[in-house]
Design an enzyme around this catalytic site. Structure first.
Site, PDB file in Angstrom:
ATOM      1  N   GLU A 151       0.034   6.414  12.934  1.00  0.00           N
ATOM      2  CA  GLU A 151      -1.288   5.868  13.206  1.00  0.00           C
ATOM      3  C   GLU A 151      -1.262   4.355  13.427  1.00  0.00           C
ATOM      4  O   GLU A 151      -2.032   3.836  14.236  1.00  0.00           O
ATOM      5  CB  GLU A 151      -2.201   6.220  12.028  1.00  0.00           C
ATOM      6  CG  GLU A 151      -3.670   6.024  12.248  1.00  0.00           C
ATOM      7  CD  GLU A 151      -4.474   6.665  11.138  1.00  0.00           C
ATOM      8  OE1 GLU A 151      -4.579   7.899  11.111  1.00  0.00           O
ATOM      9  OE2 GLU A 151      -4.973   5.923  10.277  1.00  0.00           O
ATOM     10  N   ASP A 152      -0.386   3.667  12.716  1.00  0.00           N
ATOM     11  CA  ASP A 152      -0.460   2.209  12.673  1.00  0.00           C
ATOM     12  C   ASP A 152       0.722   1.463  13.289  1.00  0.00           C
ATOM     13  O   ASP A 152       0.716   0.233  13.289  1.00  0.00           O
ATOM     14  CB  ASP A 152      -0.595   1.739  11.219  1.00  0.00           C
ATOM     15  CG  ASP A 152      -1.910   2.146  10.593  1.00  0.00           C
ATOM     16  OD1 ASP A 152      -2.838   2.551  11.332  1.00  0.00           O
ATOM     17  OD2 ASP A 152      -2.025   2.074   9.363  1.00  0.00           O
TER      18      ASP A 152
ATOM     19  N   HIS B  98       0.835  -1.204   0.000  1.00  0.00           N
ATOM     20  CA  HIS B  98       0.000   0.000   0.000  1.00  0.00           C
ATOM     21  C   HIS B  98       0.871   1.255   0.000  1.00  0.00           C
ATOM     22  O   HIS B  98       0.643   2.186  -0.773  1.00  0.00           O
ATOM     23  CB  HIS B  98      -0.941   0.012   1.205  1.00  0.00           C
ATOM     24  CG  HIS B  98      -1.588   1.336   1.444  1.00  0.00           C
ATOM     25  ND1 HIS B  98      -2.506   1.886   0.572  1.00  0.00           N
ATOM     26  CD2 HIS B  98      -1.431   2.243   2.439  1.00  0.00           C
ATOM     27  CE1 HIS B  98      -2.891   3.068   1.032  1.00  0.00           C
ATOM     28  NE2 HIS B  98      -2.245   3.305   2.157  1.00  0.00           N
TER      29      HIS B  98
ATOM     30  N   ASP C 227      -3.428   8.527  -1.414  1.00  0.00           N
ATOM     31  CA  ASP C 227      -3.823   7.480  -0.474  1.00  0.00           C
ATOM     32  C   ASP C 227      -5.242   6.997  -0.781  1.00  0.00           C
ATOM     33  O   ASP C 227      -5.501   5.792  -0.855  1.00  0.00           O
ATOM     34  CB  ASP C 227      -3.736   8.017   0.954  1.00  0.00           C
ATOM     35  CG  ASP C 227      -4.114   7.003   2.015  1.00  0.00           C
ATOM     36  OD1 ASP C 227      -3.749   5.817   1.882  1.00  0.00           O
ATOM     37  OD2 ASP C 227      -4.764   7.405   3.004  1.00  0.00           O
TER      38      ASP C 227
ATOM     39  N   HIS D 265       3.079   7.916   5.622  1.00  0.00           N
ATOM     40  CA  HIS D 265       1.808   8.548   5.998  1.00  0.00           C
ATOM     41  C   HIS D 265       1.015   7.809   7.071  1.00  0.00           C
ATOM     42  O   HIS D 265       0.247   8.431   7.801  1.00  0.00           O
ATOM     43  CB  HIS D 265       0.936   8.818   4.765  1.00  0.00           C
ATOM     44  CG  HIS D 265       0.254   7.619   4.188  1.00  0.00           C
ATOM     45  ND1 HIS D 265       0.863   6.773   3.286  1.00  0.00           N
ATOM     46  CD2 HIS D 265      -0.990   7.126   4.391  1.00  0.00           C
ATOM     47  CE1 HIS D 265       0.014   5.817   2.959  1.00  0.00           C
ATOM     48  NE2 HIS D 265      -1.114   5.997   3.611  1.00  0.00           N
ATOM     49  N   ASP D 266       1.184   6.518   7.219  1.00  0.00           N
ATOM     50  CA  ASP D 266       0.444   5.752   8.231  1.00  0.00           C
ATOM     51  C   ASP D 266       1.295   5.327   9.422  1.00  0.00           C
ATOM     52  O   ASP D 266       0.822   4.620  10.310  1.00  0.00           O
ATOM     53  CB  ASP D 266      -0.154   4.484   7.600  1.00  0.00           C
ATOM     54  CG  ASP D 266      -1.405   4.761   6.791  1.00  0.00           C
ATOM     55  OD1 ASP D 266      -2.106   5.749   7.079  1.00  0.00           O
ATOM     56  OD2 ASP D 266      -1.678   3.983   5.858  1.00  0.00           O
TER      57      ASP D 266
END
Length: 179
Positions: A69-70, A35, A126, A65-66
């Site tokens: 958050e992840d 991704h 995204d 970018h994640d």
């Protein structure tokens, strides 16, 4: 530093962080790094059609970018490795878990709007990448809501990047087949 080196350094960092948690693309067994690389590919392609575009910065943000958050990565670790600008961009793209679900995207879009246009482009890229075949367990209502959210993103980030805006419109049209 050349774009290839920026890409390699950044994707290795992101891959290590996401793989440590054995993250996969939702609804698949594919490693999450796919991704991230797809979002970066959208950015690299858009850069060819976007004058005055900071490609290296945008690629780093796309690949990271994640990460806040992840993963267990902290903003401090990200800043020491990639600098204040990349960290601020990733923080803007990170949903605030202290807010109710209904407010998270609006809040993130507001913070993205305070960032350089390359960050806006990453959010568009995204969503383009996420508008693939939805997971089989998603209800029709969830698919409709996801498509509606894509339209909200497109409206909020209008003027960011014509190439990616047109790509998102096309992906939204194609996504209709899943509803």
């Amino acid at each position: 530093m050349d774009i290839q080196s920026v890409y390699q350094e950044t994707i290795l960092f992101a891959a290590e962080k996401h793989t440590a948690l054995q993250q996969t693309i939702p609804g698949t067994n594919l490693p999450y790094v796919i991704h991230l690389s797809n979002v970066a590919m959208e950015i690299l392609t858009a850069a060819h059609f976007s004058p005055h575009f900071d490609t290296a910065f945008a690629v780093q943000v796309a690949l990271l970018h994640d990460i806040l958050e992840d993963t267990q990565t902290s903003a401090q670790e990200l800043q020491s490795r990639f600098g204040e600008g990349v960290t601020a961009a990733v923080q803007a793209l990170t949903k605030n878990d202290q807010l109710p679900k209904a407010q998270k995207m609006e809040d993130s879009l507001h913070r993205i709007q305070q960032q350089p246009k390359e960050v806006w482009a990453v959010k568009l890229a995204d969503r383009i990448t996420n508008l693939q075949r939805p997971p089989a367990h998603w209800s029709t209502e969830k698919k409709q809501a996801y498509l509606h959210e894509a339209d909200s993103i497109l409206q909020a980030l209008a003027g960011a990047n014509t190439y990616l805006e047109n790509r998102l419109r096309k992906k939204m049209e194609e996504y209709q087949q899943y509803i």
